[in-house]
Write an enzyme that holds these catalytic residues in place. Structure first.
Site, PDB file in Angstrom:
ATOM      1  CG  ASP A 119      37.877  48.422  35.487  1.00 17.61           C
ATOM      2  OD1 ASP A 119      38.246  49.242  34.615  1.00 17.61           O
ATOM      3  OD2 ASP A 119      38.584  47.473  35.862  1.00 17.61           O
ATOM      4  N   GLY A 142      47.288  35.355  38.176  1.00 17.73           N
ATOM      5  CA  GLY A 142      47.705  36.746  38.178  1.00 17.73           C
ATOM      6  C   GLY A 142      48.584  37.022  39.369  1.00 17.73           C
ATOM      7  CG  MET A 170      46.498  40.914  43.475  1.00 14.60           C
ATOM      8  SD  MET A 170      47.499  41.266  44.931  1.00 14.60           S
ATOM      9  CE  MET A 170      46.309  40.908  46.227  1.00 14.60           C
ATOM     10  N   GLY A 193      43.423  30.503  35.066  1.00 10.77           N
ATOM     11  CA  GLY A 193      44.289  31.661  34.880  1.00 10.77           C
ATOM     12  C   GLY A 193      44.978  32.030  36.178  1.00 10.77           C
TER      13      GLY A 193
END
Length: 600
Positions: free
Chosen positions: A134, A17, A19, A15
């Site tokens: 979170d 992203g 960052m 994956g």
């Protein structure tokens, strides 16, 4: 050639992203598949990216100290000249979010099993001083065998760590607790609230609170969601009670530990009333939890022509017996299934012949409701006070004739909560918002003095505080000069300068400018060498600072405070001094202003 990162082989991208990237990797030394999360090292001047890197390192530190079957293990951390990376346990599976997004639902026994795995991981984590902060479906991994593993400790709070503090809002809005929205310090009960939100979603297929950030925040702070049983027939009142306790607004009203949450959920699912006494769930929360609910189904063959014998009346818990309901029960079955088994005895029943059409009289037109009467000034003032007076991290004043709001509100979550509260007031479009937003570690200071500040000044008036000349910004080496005016009572002043670095400088009284009693409405100037007394100049660190002043009819402190101390030392003493003064009947008025300091 196989691409390498340190000793690890990078086999494929899992994956990407904004960052960084997550790879499937391989540790050839111990023959183990791993997941490797990478982020680019930021430029030194990129403050936001530096904070992201700090969170990344925090994830390695937090999860690296945890070794539990329900937590994704962290094995290694490293850096190259370009990137930082974490080496983690490879989980061959998917996320709970991916499963829910596909519309898949779980039965209650499976939900209980998943939540027990989550609670086991959190109990272990909390016992070692790590609060995740979170918890959400995207951070819950499910293995091929369906086991739960908690991932992504990137914003975790670690006991004894100074990297997070009150006033910082981190998390995912739909799953955030009230204390997270208010920028308060979090503890293990924050994770239990988020877990309660996730339990609600598992039971109903919906999140309890939806909308934009401001809308969600207002709902989390001020409203209750519909009970899960209102959205799903498989949810009992006992399960409603578990969700309600987990999602309590106040942390002290929630389960004390993850293990308590897990046990209460198990007891509720099995309808064991032992949970009543163990977890404060009232007997009424269980309802008739042991009754069997059977959904009606369409018979596979035509129903028998002979109706079954009439059932004996059976009294229900909350209404008339089924015999009293009569034809209404038959109508419900017809609507639900177009036929079905009778409620009693298991006999098949023929559908009734269609009723002859009956002419319906036109429904009467309901009169339009009369408009709500306009609020009186006293009612409007009470409404404003109830809505705005206790908002965390604020110090507000209101003028009803001009519909103007002034004062201070903390940046981020407090400011968003304030915006939501204003929208709930009568005629929000006519309100003139002149409230200054303050970005800095000042929530605790504002919350300390707010109980002694009236939204609407009474006959005693209010303490006036301002930088000399009406300035709002000061530059390096500028003098800090202040003008104050006492309220409509005589008393003493305490004036303090709070810096963004967490220090407090006591501007008055000082050893060279002793405390004295001022007359009502008297003026006091500080920091001007022409008038004598101490003077101060602006210096680094630059940013947003705050001046707080307190007028009280009695002295707050018996002796001078150290001229320079930390806010964490001073504020508890100030809170106690204010409480003592108020308990003795003293009059108190408070004021605060932001001071923006700049290098040049």
């Amino acid at each position: 050639m196989t691409e390498m990162l340190g000793k690890y082989e990078l086999r494929q991208v899992l994956g990407k992203g904004a960052m960084g990237t997550v790879y499937e990797g391989y540790d050839p030394i111990i023959d183990r598949r791993v997941a490797i999360k990478t982020v680019k090292l930021p430029d030194a001047e990129d403050v936001e990216a530096q904070e992201e890197l700090a969170r990344f390192k925090r994830e390695a530190q937090a999860a690296g100290r945890l070794s539990h079957p329900n937590i994704v293990g962290v094995f290694d951390y490293g850096e190259t000249p370009e990137i930082a990376y974490i080496v983690m346990e490879f989980v061959d599976g998917t996320t709970l979010k991916h499963v829910l997004d596909k519309g898949e639902r779980f039965g209650v026994p499976e939900i209980v099993r998943l939540m027990e795995g989550l609670m086991a991981g959190l109990q272990y984590s909390h016992g070692r001083g790590v609060v995740h902060r979170d918890i959400k479906p995207a951070n819950i991994m499910l293995t091929q065998a369906g086991e739960v593993k908690i991932a992504d400790f990137g914003i975790a709070r670690i006991e004894s760590s100074s990297m997070t503090q009150a006033g910082t809002m981190l998390g995912t809005p739909s799953y955030m607790s009230p204390e997270q929205f208010m920028g308060q310090t979090v503890d293990a009960r924050t994770d239990l609230y988020s877990s309660g939100v996730m339990l609600y979603q598992l039971l109903t297929g919906e999140k309890p609170f939806e909308g934009g950030l401001t809308a969600i925040m207002h709902k989390v702070l001020h409203t209750e969601p519909p009970p899960p049983s209102a959205l799903s027939v498989s949810v009992t009142p006992a399960l409603d009670a578990v969700v309600r306790k987990a999602m309590a607004k106040r942390p002290e009203d929630r389960f004390a530990a993850a293990s308590d949450f897990a046990l209460a959920l198990r007891e509720a699912a099995e309808a064991k009333t032992a949970a009543v006494e163990s977890f404060g769930l009232g007997a009424e929360d269980f309802g008739d939890a042991e009754a069997t609910m059977v959904a009606p189904r369409r018979p596979s063959a035509p129903a028998a022509a002979t109706p079954p014998p009439a059932p004996a009346p059976v009294r229900t818990k909350n209404g008339p017996s089924p015999a009293v309901l009569g034809g209404a029960a038959v109508l419900v079955l017809a609507v639900l299934g177009g036929g079905g088994y009778a409620l009693f005895g298991g006999h098949k029943q023929a559908a009734p012949p269609p009723a002859p059409a009956v002419a319906q009289a036109p429904a009467p037109v309901a009169p339009k409701p009369a408009p709500a009467p306009a609020l009186t000034p006293a009612q409007l003032q009470a409404r404003y006070s109830a809505t705005l007076g206790a908002l965390p991290c604020t110090l507000l004043s209101a003028n009803l004739p001009t519909q103007t709001l002034t004062g201070l509100a903390g940046a981020g979550a407090p400011q968003a909560a304030l915006s939501g509260a204003i929208q709930s007031l009568p005629d929000p479009g006519g309100i003139v918002n002149q409230i200054d937003t303050v970005d800095g570690p000042y929530c605790t200071a504002l919350d300390t003095i707010r109980p002694y500040h009236a939204l609407f000044p009474g006959s005693d008036g209010a303490l006036s505080l301002a930088l000399a000349g009406g300035k709002t910004q000061l530059y390096n080496n500028d003098l800090i000069t202040i003008d104050e005016t006492m309220p409509n009572f005589s008393g003493y002043l305490e004036t303090d300068y709070f810096s963004s670095d967490g220090s407090v400088l006591h501007l008055y009284p000082t050893s060279s400018d002793a405390a004295r009693q001022f007359a009502a409405g008297a003026a006091k100037g500080l920091g001007d060498p022409a008038h004598g007394g101490a003077s101060w100049q602006v210096s680094a660190p630059f940013g947003t600072d705050m001046i707080i002043s307190i007028a009280s009819s009695v002295p707050l402190f018996a002796k001078l405070r150290p001229q320079d101390e930390t806010a964490s030392d001073y504020l508890p003493a100030l809170r106690q001094a204010l409480q003592n003064a108020a308990a003795g009947g003293a009059k108190i008025s408070v004021a605060a202003i932001p001071v923006v300091t700049l290098a040049k």
